[in-house]
Design a protein around this motif. Structure first.
Motif, PDB file in Angstrom:
ATOM      1  N   ARG A  88       2.925 -11.536  -0.021  1.00 29.10           N
ATOM      2  CA  ARG A  88       4.034 -10.703  -0.441  1.00 29.10           C
ATOM      3  C   ARG A  88       4.218  -9.567   0.569  1.00 29.10           C
ATOM      4  N   PHE A  89       5.468  -9.286   0.908  1.00 30.02           N
ATOM      5  CA  PHE A  89       5.788  -8.203   1.826  1.00 30.02           C
ATOM      6  C   PHE A  89       6.716  -7.212   1.125  1.00 30.02           C
ATOM      7  N   GLY A  90       6.605  -5.946   1.515  1.00 27.26           N
ATOM      8  CA  GLY A  90       7.516  -4.946   0.972  1.00 27.26           C
ATOM      9  C   GLY A  90       7.118  -4.519  -0.418  1.00 27.26           C
ATOM     10  N   GLY A  91       7.987  -4.752  -1.399  1.00 26.75           N
ATOM     11  CA  GLY A  91       7.701  -4.343  -2.768  1.00 26.75           C
ATOM     12  C   GLY A  91       6.545  -5.130  -3.356  1.00 26.75           C
ATOM     13  N   LEU A  92       5.416  -4.482  -3.567  1.00 21.89           N
ATOM     14  CA  LEU A  92       4.242  -5.145  -4.117  1.00 21.89           C
ATOM     15  C   LEU A  92       4.304  -5.175  -5.639  1.00 21.89           C
ATOM     16  N   PRO A  93       3.666  -6.157  -6.273  1.00 19.00           N
ATOM     17  CA  PRO A  93       3.631  -6.184  -7.744  1.00 19.00           C
ATOM     18  C   PRO A  93       2.956  -4.927  -8.277  1.00 19.00           C
ATOM     19  N   GLU A  94       3.302  -4.568  -9.498  1.00 19.32           N
ATOM     20  CA  GLU A  94       2.816  -3.314 -10.076  1.00 19.32           C
ATOM     21  C   GLU A  94       1.293  -3.251 -10.102  1.00 19.32           C
ATOM     22  N   TRP A  95       0.639  -4.383 -10.398  1.00 19.28           N
ATOM     23  CA  TRP A  95      -0.826  -4.344 -10.457  1.00 19.28           C
ATOM     24  C   TRP A  95      -1.436  -4.043  -9.093  1.00 19.28           C
ATOM     25  N   ALA A  96      -0.775  -4.485  -8.003  1.00 19.57           N
ATOM     26  CA  ALA A  96      -1.278  -4.191  -6.661  1.00 19.57           C
ATOM     27  C   ALA A  96      -1.109  -2.709  -6.333  1.00 19.57           C
ATOM     28  N   VAL A  97       0.003  -2.125  -6.787  1.00 22.88           N
ATOM     29  CA  VAL A  97       0.225  -0.688  -6.605  1.00 22.88           C
ATOM     30  C   VAL A  97      -0.841   0.095  -7.361  1.00 22.88           C
ATOM     31  N   GLN A  98      -1.154  -0.357  -8.573  1.00 21.92           N
ATOM     32  CA  GLN A  98      -2.184   0.308  -9.364  1.00 21.92           C
ATOM     33  C   GLN A  98      -3.555   0.170  -8.717  1.00 21.92           C
ATOM     34  N   LEU A  99      -3.846  -1.013  -8.173  1.00 20.26           N
ATOM     35  CA  LEU A  99      -5.113  -1.230  -7.487  1.00 20.26           C
ATOM     36  C   LEU A  99      -5.252  -0.271  -6.310  1.00 20.26           C
ATOM     37  N   ALA A 100      -4.195  -0.157  -5.507  1.00 14.05           N
ATOM     38  CA  ALA A 100      -4.230   0.735  -4.349  1.00 14.05           C
ATOM     39  C   ALA A 100      -4.475   2.181  -4.783  1.00 14.05           C
ATOM     40  N   ALA A 101      -3.897   2.567  -5.915  1.00 12.24           N
ATOM     41  CA  ALA A 101      -4.040   3.942  -6.396  1.00 12.24           C
ATOM     42  C   ALA A 101      -5.466   4.247  -6.854  1.00 12.24           C
ATOM     43  N   PHE A 109     -11.403   6.331   4.436  1.00 10.16           N
ATOM     44  CA  PHE A 109     -10.483   6.256   5.567  1.00 10.16           C
ATOM     45  C   PHE A 109     -10.267   7.634   6.199  1.00 10.16           C
ATOM     46  N   PRO A 110      -9.944   7.650   7.499  1.00 15.39           N
ATOM     47  CA  PRO A 110      -9.523   8.913   8.117  1.00 15.39           C
ATOM     48  C   PRO A 110      -8.254   9.423   7.440  1.00 15.39           C
ATOM     49  N   ALA A 111      -7.993  10.722   7.590  1.00 15.24           N
ATOM     50  CA  ALA A 111      -6.865  11.352   6.896  1.00 15.24           C
ATOM     51  C   ALA A 111      -5.535  10.709   7.250  1.00 15.24           C
ATOM     52  N   GLU A 112      -5.370  10.297   8.522  1.00 11.93           N
ATOM     53  CA  GLU A 112      -4.085   9.723   8.925  1.00 11.93           C
ATOM     54  C   GLU A 112      -3.811   8.386   8.247  1.00 11.93           C
ATOM     55  N   ILE A 113      -4.852   7.683   7.831  1.00 11.58           N
ATOM     56  CA  ILE A 113      -4.661   6.438   7.082  1.00 11.58           C
ATOM     57  C   ILE A 113      -4.524   6.746   5.592  1.00 11.58           C
ATOM     58  N   ALA A 114      -5.429   7.555   5.059  1.00  6.00           N
ATOM     59  CA  ALA A 114      -5.445   7.847   3.622  1.00  6.00           C
ATOM     60  C   ALA A 114      -4.159   8.500   3.139  1.00  6.00           C
ATOM     61  N   SER A 115      -3.466   9.222   4.029  1.00  2.00           N
ATOM     62  CA  SER A 115      -2.273   9.967   3.617  1.00  2.00           C
ATOM     63  C   SER A 115      -0.963   9.233   3.879  1.00  2.00           C
ATOM     64  N   ARG A 116      -0.997   8.069   4.493  1.00  2.00           N
ATOM     65  CA  ARG A 116       0.266   7.406   4.835  1.00  2.00           C
ATOM     66  C   ARG A 116       0.959   6.890   3.574  1.00  2.00           C
ATOM     67  N   GLN A 117       2.256   6.803   3.640  1.00  2.00           N
ATOM     68  CA  GLN A 117       3.077   6.338   2.522  1.00  2.00           C
ATOM     69  C   GLN A 117       4.056   5.266   2.988  1.00  2.00           C
ATOM     70  N   PRO A 118       4.022   4.088   2.356  1.00  2.00           N
ATOM     71  CA  PRO A 118       3.008   3.674   1.390  1.00  2.00           C
ATOM     72  C   PRO A 118       1.695   3.342   2.095  1.00  2.00           C
ATOM     73  N   LEU A 119       0.631   3.376   1.351  1.00  2.00           N
ATOM     74  CA  LEU A 119      -0.670   3.061   1.928  1.00  2.00           C
ATOM     75  C   LEU A 119      -0.707   1.607   2.384  1.00  2.00           C
ATOM     76  N   PHE A 120      -0.151   0.702   1.571  1.00  2.00           N
ATOM     77  CA  PHE A 120      -0.073  -0.731   1.892  1.00  2.00           C
ATOM     78  C   PHE A 120       1.323  -1.236   1.544  1.00  2.00           C
ATOM     79  N   ASP A 121       1.806  -2.202   2.327  1.00  2.00           N
ATOM     80  CA  ASP A 121       3.084  -2.823   1.996  1.00  2.00           C
ATOM     81  C   ASP A 121       3.055  -4.344   2.162  1.00  2.00           C
ATOM     82  N   GLN A 122       1.849  -4.893   2.317  1.00  2.00           N
ATOM     83  CA  GLN A 122       1.707  -6.346   2.437  1.00  2.00           C
ATOM     84  C   GLN A 122       0.481  -6.785   1.659  1.00  2.00           C
TER      85      GLN A 122
END
Length: 223
Positions: A88-101, A109-122
């Protein structure tokens, strides 16, 4: 009052001895992993820089909800036949968003990774039948630094290799999450052997069906 185990023994319990000779000689004898760690833990690998193991990070209820959602969406069924991978690319399923959170990215992770938005998109989900593994590899360079691998269902041993000779192994159990950055992401290959049974610290672990979910960030030039 029970004494806590020395830190080096905890590392050995999690990651195993550093060579096959030590296993064969029976130098290290340990009880089940769950007897050492009975709650969520964040462990930085002592050898593979940038590798963080989040032990028992996904609750059993959350695991069940993810498996139910994947089954309901028929991710591993397509064109009238079974498949072992879904992306899946782009809009991730809600459970994946919750997992990332839920992930302890500030610690791993270093700050530049931990603070990026969105953290993951694939997202890539892999379904492994008993005995199946995955060849040692480094994730494609079209993806940015900072990768999450969550394990579901059957346990399996993942091996990390560098320069074709260095080898580190760890046991992934249901609910465990790996976070990779830096050297762990770019310099070490990771893979799982194809076998019906794993042996971990003299304990035999029979393989059953396993699912992994990998979360990544696509680099802008590849988006």
């Amino acid at each position: 009052m029970a004494r806590s185990r020395p830190l080096d023994q905890v590392f050995l319990q999690l990651f195993g001895p550093e060579s096959d000779e030590e296993v064969e000689c029976g130098v290290y004898v340990f009880k089940s992993l769950n007897r050492v760690l009975d709650s969520r833990s964040i462990i930085r690998h002592p050898t593979v820089t940038g590798l963080t193991l989040c032990k028992a990070w996904v609750s059993k209820d959350f695991q069940a909800s993810v498996l139910a959602a994947v089954a309901a969406e028929g991710w591993f069924e397509g064109h009238g036949m079974s498949t072992n991978q879904a992306m899946r690319f782009g809009g991730l399923p809600e459970w994946a968003v919750q997992l990332a959170a839920l992930l302890p990215v500030q610690q791993a992770f270093p700050a530049e990774i931990a603070s990026r938005q969105p953290l993951f998109d694939q997202l890539i989900a892999n379904s492994y039948q008993p005995g199946e593994g995955i060849k040692a590899h480094i994730d494609l360079l079209r993806f940015a630094d900072g990768i999450c691998i969550a394990s579901f269902c059957s346990p399996a041993i993942m091996h990390f290799t560098r320069d074709g000779c260095q080898r580190q192994s760890l046991l992934l159990e249901p609910g465990d999450v790996l976070l990779l950055c830096g050297e762990a992401r770019y310099a070490w290959e990771h893979g799982i052997d194809s076998c019906q049974e794993d042996v971990w610290q003299s304990r035999k672990i029979k393989r059953a069906r396993r699912m992994s979910v990998t979360l990544r960030k696509l680099l802008p030039q590849h988006a």
